[in-house]
Design a protein around this motif. Structure first.
Motif, PDB file in Angstrom:
ATOM      1  N   VAL A   1       0.842  -1.189   0.000  1.00 31.73           N
ATOM      2  CA  VAL A   1       0.000   0.000   0.000  1.00 31.73           C
ATOM      3  C   VAL A   1       0.884   1.248   0.000  1.00 31.73           C
ATOM      4  O   VAL A   1       1.776   1.396   0.845  1.00 31.73           O
ATOM      5  CB  VAL A   1      -0.949   0.018   1.213  1.00 31.73           C
ATOM      6  CG1 VAL A   1      -1.760   1.303   1.245  1.00 31.73           C
ATOM      7  CG2 VAL A   1      -1.858  -1.194   1.187  1.00 31.73           C
ATOM      8  N   HIS A   2       0.644   2.123  -0.956  1.00 34.72           N
ATOM      9  CA  HIS A   2       1.397   3.372  -1.058  1.00 34.72           C
ATOM     10  C   HIS A   2       0.431   4.528  -0.843  1.00 34.72           C
ATOM     11  O   HIS A   2      -0.655   4.564  -1.422  1.00 34.72           O
ATOM     12  CB  HIS A   2       2.063   3.500  -2.425  1.00 34.72           C
ATOM     13  CG  HIS A   2       2.621   4.855  -2.696  1.00 34.72           C
ATOM     14  ND1 HIS A   2       3.676   5.394  -1.988  1.00 34.72           N
ATOM     15  CD2 HIS A   2       2.251   5.798  -3.590  1.00 34.72           C
ATOM     16  CE1 HIS A   2       3.928   6.610  -2.451  1.00 34.72           C
ATOM     17  NE2 HIS A   2       3.077   6.882  -3.416  1.00 34.72           N
ATOM     18  N   CYS A   3       0.830   5.464   0.001  1.00 34.48           N
ATOM     19  CA  CYS A   3       0.018   6.647   0.265  1.00 34.48           C
ATOM     20  C   CYS A   3       0.522   7.798  -0.600  1.00 34.48           C
ATOM     21  O   CYS A   3       1.704   8.138  -0.574  1.00 34.48           O
ATOM     22  CB  CYS A   3       0.108   7.017   1.742  1.00 34.48           C
ATOM     23  SG  CYS A   3      -0.907   8.438   2.155  1.00 34.48           S
ATOM     24  N   ARG A   4      -0.378   8.397  -1.353  1.00 34.51           N
ATOM     25  CA  ARG A   4      -0.038   9.488  -2.276  1.00 34.51           C
ATOM     26  C   ARG A   4      -0.236  10.859  -1.625  1.00 34.51           C
ATOM     27  O   ARG A   4      -0.492  11.840  -2.308  1.00 34.51           O
ATOM     28  CB  ARG A   4      -0.895   9.391  -3.535  1.00 34.51           C
ATOM     29  CG  ARG A   4      -0.658   8.144  -4.355  1.00 34.51           C
ATOM     30  CD  ARG A   4      -1.433   8.159  -5.664  1.00 34.51           C
ATOM     31  NE  ARG A   4      -1.057   9.323  -6.460  1.00 34.51           N
ATOM     32  CZ  ARG A   4      -1.878  10.344  -6.741  1.00 34.51           C
ATOM     33  NH1 ARG A   4      -3.113  10.370  -6.297  1.00 34.51           N
ATOM     34  NH2 ARG A   4      -1.465  11.354  -7.474  1.00 34.51           N
TER      35      ARG A   4
ATOM     36  N   LEU B   1       1.847   8.268   7.930  1.00 35.07           N
ATOM     37  CA  LEU B   1       1.035   7.863   6.784  1.00 35.07           C
ATOM     38  C   LEU B   1       1.703   8.274   5.472  1.00 35.07           C
ATOM     39  O   LEU B   1       1.842   7.466   4.551  1.00 35.07           O
ATOM     40  CB  LEU B   1      -0.348   8.507   6.893  1.00 35.07           C
ATOM     41  CG  LEU B   1      -1.362   8.166   5.823  1.00 35.07           C
ATOM     42  CD1 LEU B   1      -1.695   6.679   5.832  1.00 35.07           C
ATOM     43  CD2 LEU B   1      -2.623   8.991   6.023  1.00 35.07           C
ATOM     44  N   LYS B   2       2.166   9.512   5.410  1.00 34.57           N
ATOM     45  CA  LYS B   2       2.785  10.067   4.197  1.00 34.57           C
ATOM     46  C   LYS B   2       4.022   9.286   3.777  1.00 34.57           C
ATOM     47  O   LYS B   2       4.283   9.094   2.593  1.00 34.57           O
ATOM     48  CB  LYS B   2       3.151  11.528   4.451  1.00 34.57           C
ATOM     49  CG  LYS B   2       3.874  12.208   3.313  1.00 34.57           C
ATOM     50  CD  LYS B   2       4.182  13.650   3.643  1.00 34.57           C
ATOM     51  CE  LYS B   2       5.334  13.809   4.551  1.00 34.57           C
ATOM     52  NZ  LYS B   2       6.633  13.830   3.939  1.00 34.57           N
TER      53      LYS B   2
ATOM     54  N   ASP C   1       4.633   6.149   4.201  1.00 36.53           N
ATOM     55  CA  ASP C   1       4.339   4.713   4.023  1.00 36.53           C
ATOM     56  C   ASP C   1       4.818   3.855   5.186  1.00 36.53           C
ATOM     57  O   ASP C   1       5.194   2.701   5.011  1.00 36.53           O
ATOM     58  CB  ASP C   1       4.925   4.185   2.702  1.00 36.53           C
ATOM     59  CG  ASP C   1       4.213   4.719   1.489  1.00 36.53           C
ATOM     60  OD1 ASP C   1       3.012   5.041   1.594  1.00 36.53           O
ATOM     61  OD2 ASP C   1       4.846   4.815   0.432  1.00 36.53           O
TER      62      ASP C   1
ATOM     63  N   LEU D   1      -9.203   8.437   7.908  1.00 40.54           N
ATOM     64  CA  LEU D   1      -9.176   8.290   6.448  1.00 40.54           C
ATOM     65  C   LEU D   1     -10.262   9.146   5.802  1.00 40.54           C
ATOM     66  O   LEU D   1     -10.010   9.869   4.831  1.00 40.54           O
ATOM     67  CB  LEU D   1      -9.353   6.818   6.074  1.00 40.54           C
ATOM     68  CG  LEU D   1      -9.283   6.444   4.613  1.00 40.54           C
ATOM     69  CD1 LEU D   1      -7.951   6.857   3.992  1.00 40.54           C
ATOM     70  CD2 LEU D   1      -9.505   4.948   4.450  1.00 40.54           C
TER      71      LEU D   1
ATOM     72  N   CYS E   1      -9.628  12.434   3.372  1.00 35.63           N
ATOM     73  CA  CYS E   1     -10.234  12.495   2.040  1.00 35.63           C
ATOM     74  C   CYS E   1     -11.161  13.704   1.907  1.00 35.63           C
ATOM     75  O   CYS E   1     -11.168  14.365   0.872  1.00 35.63           O
ATOM     76  CB  CYS E   1     -10.980  11.199   1.730  1.00 35.63           C
ATOM     77  SG  CYS E   1      -9.868   9.813   1.393  1.00 35.63           S
TER      78      CYS E   1
ATOM     79  N   ILE F   1     -10.791   7.642  -1.611  1.00 33.02           N
ATOM     80  CA  ILE F   1      -9.797   6.796  -0.948  1.00 33.02           C
ATOM     81  C   ILE F   1      -8.802   6.233  -1.958  1.00 33.02           C
ATOM     82  O   ILE F   1      -7.604   6.180  -1.699  1.00 33.02           O
ATOM     83  CB  ILE F   1     -10.495   5.671  -0.159  1.00 33.02           C
ATOM     84  CG1 ILE F   1     -11.297   6.265   1.000  1.00 33.02           C
ATOM     85  CG2 ILE F   1      -9.480   4.650   0.354  1.00 33.02           C
ATOM     86  CD1 ILE F   1     -12.237   5.300   1.688  1.00 33.02           C
TER      87      ILE F   1
ATOM     88  N   LEU G   1      -5.929   8.435  -2.706  1.00 31.72           N
ATOM     89  CA  LEU G   1      -4.970   8.582  -1.606  1.00 31.72           C
ATOM     90  C   LEU G   1      -4.133   7.329  -1.412  1.00 31.72           C
ATOM     91  O   LEU G   1      -2.924   7.405  -1.268  1.00 31.72           O
ATOM     92  CB  LEU G   1      -5.722   8.925  -0.316  1.00 31.72           C
ATOM     93  CG  LEU G   1      -4.894   9.090   0.953  1.00 31.72           C
ATOM     94  CD1 LEU G   1      -3.956  10.286   0.825  1.00 31.72           C
ATOM     95  CD2 LEU G   1      -5.801   9.233   2.158  1.00 31.72           C
ATOM     96  N   LEU G   2      -4.782   6.182  -1.418  1.00 30.01           N
ATOM     97  CA  LEU G   2      -4.102   4.910  -1.180  1.00 30.01           C
ATOM     98  C   LEU G   2      -4.152   4.063  -2.442  1.00 30.01           C
ATOM     99  O   LEU G   2      -5.225   3.812  -2.979  1.00 30.01           O
ATOM    100  CB  LEU G   2      -4.758   4.150  -0.034  1.00 30.01           C
ATOM    101  CG  LEU G   2      -4.793   4.858   1.316  1.00 30.01           C
ATOM    102  CD1 LEU G   2      -5.599   4.049   2.317  1.00 30.01           C
ATOM    103  CD2 LEU G   2      -3.401   5.136   1.833  1.00 30.01           C
TER     104      LEU G   2
END
Length: 74
Positions: free
Chosen positions: A10-13, A42-43, A45, A55, A59, A66, A69-70
């Protein structure tokens, strides 16, 4: 069952979304009501979990879905 290691796909954008919207992590933390440290985890990862309320608030503040973002990394 998946392996019990720290690796996940999972990558957080969050960085990209903040840049697109001209927001800082500090301002987002104020809008969402969480600490900058928690958003930084979170940022970068490093998060292992996120509350649905957090979350949803992120958003809402970023006006995104979602899935924007993810994302799953290769």
């Amino acid at each position: 069952m998946p392996p019990e290691d720290d690796a996940h796909r999972v990558h957080c954008r969050l960085d990209e979304l903040l840049a697109e919207r001209g927001l800082t992590l500090t301002r987002l933390a104020e809008l969402v009501g969480v600490t900058v440290v928690n958003l930084s985890v979170l940022k970068n990862d490093r998060a292992k979990a996120i509350r649905f309320t957090t979350l949803t608030a992120v958003c809402d503040a970023l006006d995104c879905e979602i899935g924007e973002l993810l994302v799953l990394a290769e």
